[in-house]
Design an enzyme around this catalytic site. Structure first.
Site, PDB file in Angstrom:
ATOM      1  N   ASP A   1     -61.350 -41.118   8.505  1.00 18.39           N
ATOM      2  CA  ASP A   1     -61.814 -39.409   7.354  1.00 18.39           C
ATOM      3  C   ASP A   1     -60.161 -38.687   8.120  1.00 18.39           C
ATOM      4  OD1 ASP A   1     -61.768 -38.833  10.620  1.00 18.39           O
ATOM      5  OD2 ASP A   1     -63.968 -39.429  10.824  1.00 18.39           O
TER       6      ASP A   1
ATOM      7  N   ASP B   1     -59.003 -34.699   9.572  1.00 17.74           N
ATOM      8  CA  ASP B   1     -59.523 -33.120  10.362  1.00 17.74           C
ATOM      9  C   ASP B   1     -58.769 -32.109   9.818  1.00 17.74           C
ATOM     10  OD1 ASP B   1     -61.829 -34.421  11.648  1.00 17.74           O
ATOM     11  OD2 ASP B   1     -60.767 -35.740  13.121  1.00 17.74           O
TER      12      ASP B   1
ATOM     13  N   ASP C   1     -55.937 -36.043  23.070  1.00 10.68           N
ATOM     14  CA  ASP C   1     -56.054 -37.238  24.349  1.00 10.68           C
ATOM     15  C   ASP C   1     -54.527 -37.973  23.876  1.00 10.68           C
ATOM     16  OD1 ASP C   1     -56.479 -38.223  21.863  1.00 10.68           O
ATOM     17  OD2 ASP C   1     -58.197 -39.045  22.118  1.00 10.68           O
TER      18      ASP C   1
END
Ligand code: ATP
Ligand code: MG
Length: 440
Positions: free
Chosen positions: A64, A66, A145
């Site tokens: 996807d 983002d 992260d």
């Protein structure tokens, strides 16, 4: 602590111009491009970020796209009619194009355990319980992260902006947590599961400081809400690398945090069962995904929990219960115990139970009502499950072969439902079975 990854703060980013990287608009979803351009044309910063940039740099197809921006969610909503704001803790904008959803997030500040009353709240364990503070693009990069997930592709000049050394780590195939690993794992223990998932998916090495604390801090996953663990479980086992993830999770002793009953049964395995059953089940799942066939979490759960169910059923039988009753009760008990750790929606736990219960009928060569078994909506999954048990040496090959042949000789096999507009053929066998492939 130790020499954790390169975290340049207050430093100028490394800007990689379009001529020096392979990310091309031709490989970005047209809908994501639409959103990026409209934000830019309205005077906002707009960047592709996260897995989309990482995967394009690696020549992979992103799952996807983002987007990160300095526009606030309400601004985004004003710009797009097809926009919905979601999330209570941190508001995100979803721009919806049919089945494709483009997630637009406002730059967010670093989650900082020491910060005072500025919107970041950390509980006694160091976990973030609230964060609702917007920040700069640099703040946004540092709160992510891994370095390879913190790269920004700018729609203004098509450059890549790197605040964390992510480009270097992409090139060397290294997965490196941003910041101090202990702090970052305590803030959000799910990052340990993400480390495993990205390491197997990308074929990356987990950097030493990022790796070191995974095993000791694994038990922190016990505090993650069961619904979130279920979502992470799906990403780990339904993404095409189930077997590699299973093995790596066990290597770091994280598997026990997801499936404690299964881990327990693996410690007293006999003749490599149930390890073989699980490994084959994972390999089959990966092969089905590779072949574009559907897979269901019900089958995965049925595989993981089978040994605990068998052991419990044996116990109940020893206490005098009838085999079918014992299996039924064992199934209910194990599902309830697993649900304490991981929330499993009923639409998965019901078929899982059916797969188990059908095993009793499949363990015999048919019996009186054997043709009826073929019509059961869960027959296909239960038969696949039987074959796995056969491969793992739990049931005889003879029984598996018998069902394989029996199906082939049955008239209803392979019959597809006819479109309503055609005259209905009289069917010899009124099959309620779903078309093949729908079930597992
Ligand atoms: P994929 O979608 O291929 O699984 P992804 O990297 O896009 O991988 P997402 O879960 O879609 O992963 O998250 C998008 C981005 O949000 C990540 O790349 C990362 O920058 C950030 N992110 C997601 N989860 C966390 C987390 N727990 N802690 C910090 N940052 C996170
Ligand atoms: Mg993503």
């Amino acid at each position: 602590m130790s020499e954790a990854g390169p975290i340049p703060t207050d430093s100028a980013p490394n800007i990689i111009p379009r001529s020096a990287h392979p990310v091309s608009r031709a490989n970005i979803s047209p809908n994501a491009l639409k959103v990026l351009y409209r934000l830019k044309d309205s005077g906002y910063q707009a960047h592709l970020v996260g897995g989309g940039v990482r995967d394009l740099l690696l020549g992979r197809e992103p799952k996807d796209f983002d987007i990160a921006t300095d526009a606030h969610p309400e601004d985004v909503r004003r710009l797009f009619r097809n926009c919905r704001l979601i999330g209570r803790r941190f508001r995100l904008a979803h721009v919806i194009f049919g089945r494709e959803i483009i997630e637009v997030a406002t730059f967010r500040a670093m989650q900082d355990a020491d910060s005072g009353d500025d919107g970041h709240h950390v509980d006694g364990e160091g976990r973030i319980v609230r964060d609702n503070v917007y920040g700069t693009i640099e703040d946004d990069a540092l709160r992510r992260d891994f370095t390879v997930n913190a790269l920004y592709y700018s729609i203004a000049d098509f450059s890549i902006i790197d605040y964390t050394g992510g480009m270097q780590d992409i090139e060397s195939g290294v997965l490196r947590l941003l910041g101090d690993p202990e702090t970052r794992y305590r803030e959000d223990p799910v990052r340990m599961l993400r480390a495993v998932r990205f390491a197997t998916k990308l074929g990356f090495r987990i950097e030493a400081d990022t790796e070191r604390l995974i095993q000791p801090l694994g038990p922190l996953l016990g505090d993650i809400p069961p619904a979130r663990l279920f979502d992470e479980m799906l990403k780990l086992f339904m993404g095409g690398s189930a077997l590699a993830n299973f093995e790596m999770l066990r290597h770091y002793d994280l598997f026990r945090q997801l499936f404690p009953l299964t881990e327990q049964s693996l410690t007293h395995e006999e003749n490599h069962f149930p390890l073989t059953l699980i490994s084959h089940g994972m390999a089959n799942t990966d092969a089905r995904i590779e072949a574009g066939k559907p897979v269901t979490p019900a089958f995965l759960f049925a595989v993981f929990l089978w040994q605990p169910v068998r052991e419990r059923a044996a116990q109940l039988e020893a206490e005098g219960q009838h085999p079918a009753q014992a299996l039924q009760h064992a199934g209910s008990q194990i599902i309830a115990e697993q649900a304490q750790v991981m929330a499993t929606p009923r639409r998965f736990s019901l078929p899982m139970r059916e797969i188990w219960m059908l095993q009793l009928r499949l363990e015999q060569k048919g019996g009186r009502r054997r043709a009826r078994v073929l019509e059961h909506p869960r027959f296909r999954a239960a038969y696949d499950f039987l074959l796995l048990r056969g491969e793992a040496g739990e049931v005889s090959k003879d029984i598996c072969d018998w069902w394989t042949e029996f199906q082939e000789t049955q008239p209803s096999q392979g019959e597809q439902q006819q479109p309503r507009t055609r005259p209905r053929r009289k069917r010899r066998n009124r099959s309620r079975r779903k078309p093949e492939g729908k079930v597992t």
